[in-house]
Design an enzyme around this catalytic site. Sequence first.
Site, PDB file in Angstrom:
ATOM      1  N   SER A   1      51.413  77.659  35.248  1.00 44.90           N
ATOM      2  CA  SER A   1      51.534  77.364  33.999  1.00 44.90           C
ATOM      3  C   SER A   1      51.539  78.327  32.927  1.00 44.90           C
ATOM      4  CB  SER A   1      50.719  76.103  33.634  1.00 44.90           C
ATOM      5  OG  SER A   1      51.260  75.467  32.437  1.00 44.90           O
TER       6      SER A   1
ATOM      7  N   ARG B   1      32.165  70.634  24.668  1.00 43.22           N
ATOM      8  CA  ARG B   1      32.454  69.842  25.928  1.00 43.22           C
ATOM      9  C   ARG B   1      32.338  71.011  27.130  1.00 43.22           C
ATOM     10  NH1 ARG B   1      37.767  71.096  26.988  1.00 43.22           N
ATOM     11  NH2 ARG B   1      37.629  69.739  29.000  1.00 43.22           N
TER      12      ARG B   1
ATOM     13  N   THR C   1      37.126  74.198  34.108  1.00 44.49           N
ATOM     14  CA  THR C   1      37.541  75.242  35.054  1.00 44.49           C
ATOM     15  C   THR C   1      36.760  76.586  35.123  1.00 44.49           C
ATOM     16  OG1 THR C   1      38.939  76.402  33.284  1.00 44.49           O
ATOM     17  CG2 THR C   1      40.066  74.661  34.612  1.00 44.49           C
TER      18      THR C   1
ATOM     19  N   GLU D   1      49.441  66.199  23.871  1.00 46.47           N
ATOM     20  CA  GLU D   1      48.160  67.083  23.507  1.00 46.47           C
ATOM     21  C   GLU D   1      48.723  67.770  22.369  1.00 46.47           C
ATOM     22  OE1 GLU D   1      45.321  67.520  27.258  1.00 46.47           O
ATOM     23  OE2 GLU D   1      47.501  68.015  27.667  1.00 46.47           O
TER      24      GLU D   1
ATOM     25  N   ASN E   1      48.295  71.046  22.143  1.00 47.50           N
ATOM     26  CA  ASN E   1      48.850  72.241  23.011  1.00 47.50           C
ATOM     27  C   ASN E   1      50.417  72.079  23.366  1.00 47.50           C
ATOM     28  OD1 ASN E   1      49.178  70.439  25.366  1.00 47.50           O
ATOM     29  ND2 ASN E   1      47.172  71.297  26.347  1.00 47.50           N
TER      30      ASN E   1
ATOM     31  N   ARG F   1      33.509  74.669  25.454  1.00 47.06           N
ATOM     32  CA  ARG F   1      34.350  74.661  24.488  1.00 47.06           C
ATOM     33  C   ARG F   1      34.133  74.036  23.171  1.00 47.06           C
ATOM     34  NH1 ARG F   1      38.973  76.860  26.632  1.00 47.06           N
ATOM     35  NH2 ARG F   1      38.930  76.973  29.060  1.00 47.06           N
TER      36      ARG F   1
END
Length: 530
Positions: free
Chosen positions: A65, A516, A520, A396, A398, A525
């Site tokens: 991605s 949170r 990955t 989202e 993003n 974050r």
Amino acid sequence: MFDFHTVKKASSEYAKPADFHPSYGTAGFRAKATLLSSTLFRCGLLAAARSILLNAHTGLMITASHNPVDDNGVKMVDPNGGMMPQSFEAVATELANCEGDDAVVSVLRDRVFGPTTSGSARSAATGTLTVLIGHDTRPSAPSLLAAALAGVRALEVHVHSYGCVTTPQLHFLVYCANQVPAAPLPQLQSYFDVIVGAFLNLTRVGELEAGSDTLEAAGAGSNGGLLFVDCANGAGAEQLEKLVPALESIGVELRLRNIGRGGGQLNYRCGADFVQKDRLPPTEMDDVSVGSRCCSVDGDADRLVYFSPLDGGGISLLDGDKVAMLAAVYIRDVMNLLPMELLHDIQVCCVQTAYANGAATAYLQDVLQLPTVCTPTGVKYLHEAAHNADLGIYFESNGHGTVLFSKKFVERLKAVEDHPAAKELLLLSQLINQTVGDAISGILLIEFILRRKRWTLQNWQTLYTDLPSRQLKLQVADRSSITTADAERVCITPPGLQDAITRVVSMLKHGRAFARPSGTEDAVRVYAEA
């Protein structure tokens, strides 16, 4: 019965690197491409096995991605065109982490197939089932494709590679292949036939209702119908070129940038992720004037954001929250034209994560008066929540998202399809990719709505004003030390952290913040707005 000796022999060609421990998450498997041959082989096995178990075609998309070009990854696609169920992610992770070929065979036999799988299931699959595979533009794609092909063939399931396609196209093709399983596999052109056909039909409906001056009005504002598209040097470039004639027919001219020629690097200072997070224009936009209409997709074209360059080098960003609001405004307006009895027990829902700007949530609840749901971060959670509604809108921030129509709602619209509003919503359900977030479908959706409402990007931007916000990523020794609840908006551990956050934000108007663990990497974050 299954020939596990063949599987073991094929597996020996794709040994897992030492100290490599992949984990299947929202984005599938992702890592440095040099580490992934064993993972792709085993995902080929898994895709073939699920095809046998479900007696249906499945899919496998080789992409990382928006990640840098040296990374790669793989996403599994189920027969309905959706993501692999969360319940199977642990099995995928276990298979990918097997140490040795005997362990691969053992997990495949005992955990994937299980003791209840009969030889008749295997023989029924022979000659009919296929795993559909696609990949993006990464240089590592050919070798990883070869590993995936070897995995599928080790279980004697057919495989078909579509070559370089976008992730949403592969999801769409898997869905179509399973509508009439005995028919020939769908061609890539069928994707364009459906979404572009729906788009052109929608524009004709809009022109009939809005009058002949629509085209002129839609082109009002800076640079008229010109749209600069940043393709991130990814899979979307070649596919977006196929949209040019359709959009030209209604007065929208696409000018594609970062199309992978002339040495441009995948996702490097370009693409939706870069534009959304850095709030800067991508490369190859130096000649684009202030106020121009621009958009960016990511490397596999499943994310989309719009923007306009500003004086001084910044941008006016229209992110996924703004896309969701645009879709919600338009859909609410059309649904208000439907007969009230048609909407009886039809549930409409807008799904967000904690990253959604507070102003967007307030606009949904206070202005549009639409129900909202907050889920943990990750498209699998949003998609599932949207599926629980008859019409579920999710994007989202993003730029990844879609609008899902339930079978019940579609059938109800078909019953009155001569009604103009019902016809419009049915076409919308075809224009919008129902399997996964899709940047190409999204561009068509946005261009149609702006044209339909005669809005410029500036009109769209003024729906609401974002609260100023910031995001940080902090490296930590152990991300598991932070645990959360309430869709990741509240910290449970370590003790005292949430109290400290609450004290800070209580001093600020519209203050909100959360921390949170990353899904990955060993990082935390942090998001804050006020």
